[in-house]
Every structure is written in structure tokens, then in C-alpha cells.
Design an enzyme around this catalytic site. Structure first.
Site, PDB file in Angstrom:
ATOM      1  N   ARG A   1     -10.904  10.683   5.033  1.00 56.89           N
ATOM      2  CA  ARG A   1      -9.598  10.712   4.353  1.00 56.89           C
ATOM      3  C   ARG A   1      -9.870  10.527   2.864  1.00 56.89           C
ATOM      4  O   ARG A   1     -10.322   9.460   2.448  1.00 56.89           O
ATOM      5  CB  ARG A   1      -8.707   9.596   4.915  1.00 56.89           C
ATOM      6  CG  ARG A   1      -7.313   9.549   4.320  1.00 56.89           C
ATOM      7  CD  ARG A   1      -6.511   8.396   4.895  1.00 56.89           C
ATOM      8  NE  ARG A   1      -5.158   8.368   4.352  1.00 56.89           N
ATOM      9  CZ  ARG A   1      -4.833   7.825   3.184  1.00 56.89           C
ATOM     10  NH1 ARG A   1      -5.745   7.239   2.441  1.00 56.89           N
ATOM     11  NH2 ARG A   1      -3.582   7.854   2.773  1.00 56.89           N
TER      12      ARG A   1
ATOM     13  N   LYS B   1     -11.728   3.304  -3.205  1.00 57.11           N
ATOM     14  CA  LYS B   1     -11.277   1.934  -2.918  1.00 57.11           C
ATOM     15  C   LYS B   1     -11.998   0.897  -3.779  1.00 57.11           C
ATOM     16  O   LYS B   1     -13.063   1.151  -4.338  1.00 57.11           O
ATOM     17  CB  LYS B   1     -11.424   1.654  -1.427  1.00 57.11           C
ATOM     18  CG  LYS B   1     -10.356   2.453  -0.654  1.00 57.11           C
ATOM     19  CD  LYS B   1      -9.833   1.783   0.561  1.00 57.11           C
ATOM     20  CE  LYS B   1      -8.624   2.582   1.077  1.00 57.11           C
ATOM     21  NZ  LYS B   1      -8.618   2.719   2.513  1.00 57.11           N
TER      22      LYS B   1
HETATM   23  N1  HH2 Z   1      -5.939   3.945   3.273  1.00 57.79           N
HETATM   24  C1  HH2 Z   1      -4.787   4.008   2.574  1.00 57.79           C
HETATM   25  C2  HH2 Z   1      -3.620   4.502   3.180  1.00 57.79           C
HETATM   26  N2  HH2 Z   1      -3.645   4.973   4.436  1.00 57.79           N
HETATM   27  N3  HH2 Z   1      -4.825   5.435   6.421  1.00 57.79           N
HETATM   28  C3  HH2 Z   1      -5.968   5.394   7.120  1.00 57.79           C
HETATM   29  N4  HH2 Z   1      -6.001   5.858   8.374  1.00 57.79           N
HETATM   30  N5  HH2 Z   1      -7.128   4.887   6.585  1.00 57.79           N
HETATM   31  C4  HH2 Z   1      -7.175   4.382   5.324  1.00 57.79           C
HETATM   32  O1  HH2 Z   1      -8.254   3.895   4.890  1.00 57.79           O
HETATM   33  C5  HH2 Z   1      -5.975   4.417   4.548  1.00 57.79           C
HETATM   34  C6  HH2 Z   1      -4.794   4.949   5.143  1.00 57.79           C
HETATM   35  C7  HH2 Z   1      -4.761   3.542   1.152  1.00 57.79           C
HETATM   36  O2  HH2 Z   1      -5.081   4.606   0.296  1.00 57.79           O
HETATM   37  P1  HH2 Z   1      -3.986   5.451  -0.504  1.00 57.79           P
HETATM   38  O3  HH2 Z   1      -3.085   6.170   0.435  1.00 57.79           O
HETATM   39  O4  HH2 Z   1      -4.640   6.316  -1.510  1.00 57.79           O
HETATM   40  O5  HH2 Z   1      -3.207   4.340  -1.332  1.00 57.79           O
HETATM   41  P2  HH2 Z   1      -1.768   3.724  -1.218  1.00 57.79           P
HETATM   42  O6  HH2 Z   1      -1.673   2.983   0.095  1.00 57.79           O
HETATM   43  O7  HH2 Z   1      -1.681   2.813  -2.412  1.00 57.79           O
HETATM   44  O8  HH2 Z   1      -0.779   4.857  -1.267  1.00 57.79           O
END
Ligand code: HH2
Length: 291
Positions: A256, A222
Site C-alpha cells: 500500500r 511512515k
Molecule cells: N495506513 C494508513 C491508512 N490505512 N490501511 C492498511 N491496511 N495498512 C496501513 O498501513 C494503513 C492503512 C495510514 O496512511 P495514510 O492513509 O497515508 O494516512 P492517513 O491515515 O493520515 O490518511
């Protein structure tokens, strides 16, 4: 709470668990476009399991600030075939969605967990999960909407406000008869938070765990880690591992992450060192080698 009840599995949380991220999206902030075809995403699920993922989390919509909106149909076409494949891999599978209609289809297909960055505030989401007998639930805190959440977020007391929100969302589910063992909570790093807010919440992980629900954290790659280290998104592995271990030390039970193999190694090493050194009593004062 040392276990997480999910549709097919009771996940033992006496040791921390690694949830591997599968973004079936063209535009996720760190891996957009890498696994957005169905075949590539299925192969990614298999790779993460080979690397030691304890759980998989499949998403079809980027929630990064400013991400393009995705129609329900698109999200469904991205997520459901990959979910069906992942359900054969022997680990609990979570679906990362804010939309009740997709949650319903995912649960009908056998999904083990619903991971909702909106904490089941979409119409009908709470009732849907309350009707389902056993699906695991991750309630995450987000201030605002993904499109605008990073526009000068403000809190009087970020830790208290995030904790109150998560406690209230969990209580609402409990009132509907949802077993406490199905619920985990997540402070939602980067979702309507400045770096200072994220760091304050990190410091409060232990207090959050005291709410009585296991804590899941998503520090992986992040942007706060980018600002701490000065690294671009693809060079944040070391920072992500440090954040993950620090979170575990403070009481987080589910990590995660994008980089499963490295996180599994880091956790194994940390645990071996912690378990071993706890057994050793060093003589005090420790004898100096070069008196
Ligand atoms: N962060 C993201 C998405 N989903 N869910 C939970 N429970 N906690 C988190 O910190 C979280 C999440 C964002 O990360 P990522 O899926 O890699 O990115 P994007 O939303 O751009 O797909």
C-alpha cells in the site's frame, strides 16, 4: 494463498501487487489536502492507474495520531463519488474505512474490497461482510484508537500478539462462512507501535504469511522511516522503496503506497534481477580480475 478474491476481480498474487493510496482528506499525514476535492481525487485515481497501480485504496478519514474526527456524512461525501469514478478504471477498488455504514454503502456501490484498520470490529461490520458474497477484506492490526494509539504502546511479545489477533479476526470471519481467499492480513505499521515494534513485525512478515493469508503492508512514508533516515515526510521515497522491497523479500504480496510509479519501477527491477540471477550459475571460485 496466491490470489485475492474481490467483488469483480480475482487478483493474482503470484507476483507482488501495488495498491495506490487515494486520501480524500485535508489532514492525512503525508498528502493531506492534496487530493481532497472530488475532482482532484478522481484525477489522482487516474494518475495512479496510469502509473501502474494494480489496485486503488480510497479513504476519507485520516487515521494519523491525533487526526480530527470526521462525521459519517463527511466521510461518505468524500469517498462515494470518488469510488464511483474509480470503479470505471479497470482495477479493483478498496475503501479504507472503519465504519460499517460506509462499508455498506461502498459495497452497494460496487466496491471490490473493504480495508479496515479496525479489522471489522465496528458493530455489524463482520456480519455485513459475511453477507456479501465476494468482497475482498483487509484485516489490519491496530492497538487502541488513532487518537491515543501512539501513547506508549506496550506488548509482552508484539509479533505473537499481532499474529494472534489477526488469526482470531480471520477465524471469526471463516466461522461466518467467509471464503479464506477473500482475506488478507496486515500488521499495521505505526498503529499503536513503537519503531522497535514495527521493526520486529517487519522481521516477522514471513511468519505472518505462514498463517495462510496474503500479507499487505503499508510502510509508505511512515514516521519510523523518518526516524531511520532523519527525513521529513516528503523526503521518504527512498526509504519507502527500500522498506517495500524488503517486505516483498520477506513474503508481502500487496504494497500500500503513495508513490506508485517509483514502487512499480523498483519492483520490476527487483523481480528482473532476482529472476535473471537465479538462472546464472557463477563459476566458483569467481575468477579474480587482478590476481
Ligand atoms: N495506513 C494508513 C491508512 N490505512 N490501511 C492498511 N491496511 N495498512 C496501513 O498501513 C494503513 C492503512 C495510514 O496512511 P495514510 O492513509 O497515508 O494516512 P492517513 O491515515 O493520515 O490518511
Amino acid at each position: 494463498m496466491t490470489a485475492w478474491r474481490t467483488t469483480r476481480f480475482l487478483v493474482d498474487l503470484t507476483r507482488p501487487r501495488v495498491m495506490g493510496i487515494v486520501n480524500v482528506t485535508p489532514d492525512s499525514f503525508s498528502d493531506g489536502g492534496l487530493h481532497d476535492g472530488t475532482q482532484a481525487a478522481m484525477a489522482h485515481c487516474e494518475r495512479l492507474c496510469d502509473e501502474g497501480a494494480d489496485l486503488l485504496d480510497i479513504g476519507g478519514e485520516s487515521t494519523r495520531p491525533g487526526a480530527a474526527a470526521v462525521s459519517l456524512d463527511q466521510e461518505r461525501q468524500r469517498v462515494l463519488p470518488v469510488l464511483r469514478h474509480a470503479l470505471r478504471l479497470g482495477v479493483p477498488v478498496s475503501v479504507d474505512t472503519r465504519h460499517t455504514a460506509l462499508m455498506r454503502e461502498a459495497l452497494d456501490a460496487g466496491a471490490d474490497i473493504v480495508n479496515d484498520v479496525n479489522a471489522l470490529r465496528d458493530d455489524g461490520a463482520e456480519a455485513l461482510l459475511a453477507r456479501h458474497p465476494a468482497a475482498g477484506i483487509c484485516l489490519m492490526h491496530m492497538r487502541g484508537e488513532p487518537g491515543s494509539m501512539q501513547h506508549a504502546p506496550r506488548y509482552a511479545d508484539v509479533v505473537a500478539e499481532v499474529f494472534d489477533f489477526l488469526a482470531q479476526r480471520a477465524a471469526a470471519l471463516r466461522e461466518r462462512g467467509v471464503d479464506a481467499q477473500r482475506i488478507v492480513v496486515d500488521p499495521g505499521f505505526g498503529f499503536g507501535k513503537t519503531d522497535a515494534h514495527n521493526l520486529a513485525l517487519h522481521g516477522g512478515i514471513g511468519a505472518l504469511a505462514a498463517l495462510g493469508f496474503p500479507v499487505l503492508v503499508g510502510w509508505s512514508r511512515k514516521s519510523t522511516l523518518g526516524r531511520i533516515t532523519g527525513r521529513p515526510v516528503h523526503a521518504r521515497l527512498a526509504a519507502s522503496l527500500a522498506a517495500a522491497l524488503s517486505a516483498v523479500q520477506r513474503g508481502a504480496r500487496v504494497l500500500r503506497v503513495h508513490d506508485v510509479a517509483a514502487t512499480v519501477d523498483a519492483l520490476k527491477t527487483w523481480q528482473a534481477l532476482e529472476a535473471h540471477t537465479a538462472l546464472i550459475e557463477l563459476p566458483t571460485p569467481y575468477p579474480a580480475r587482478n590476481p
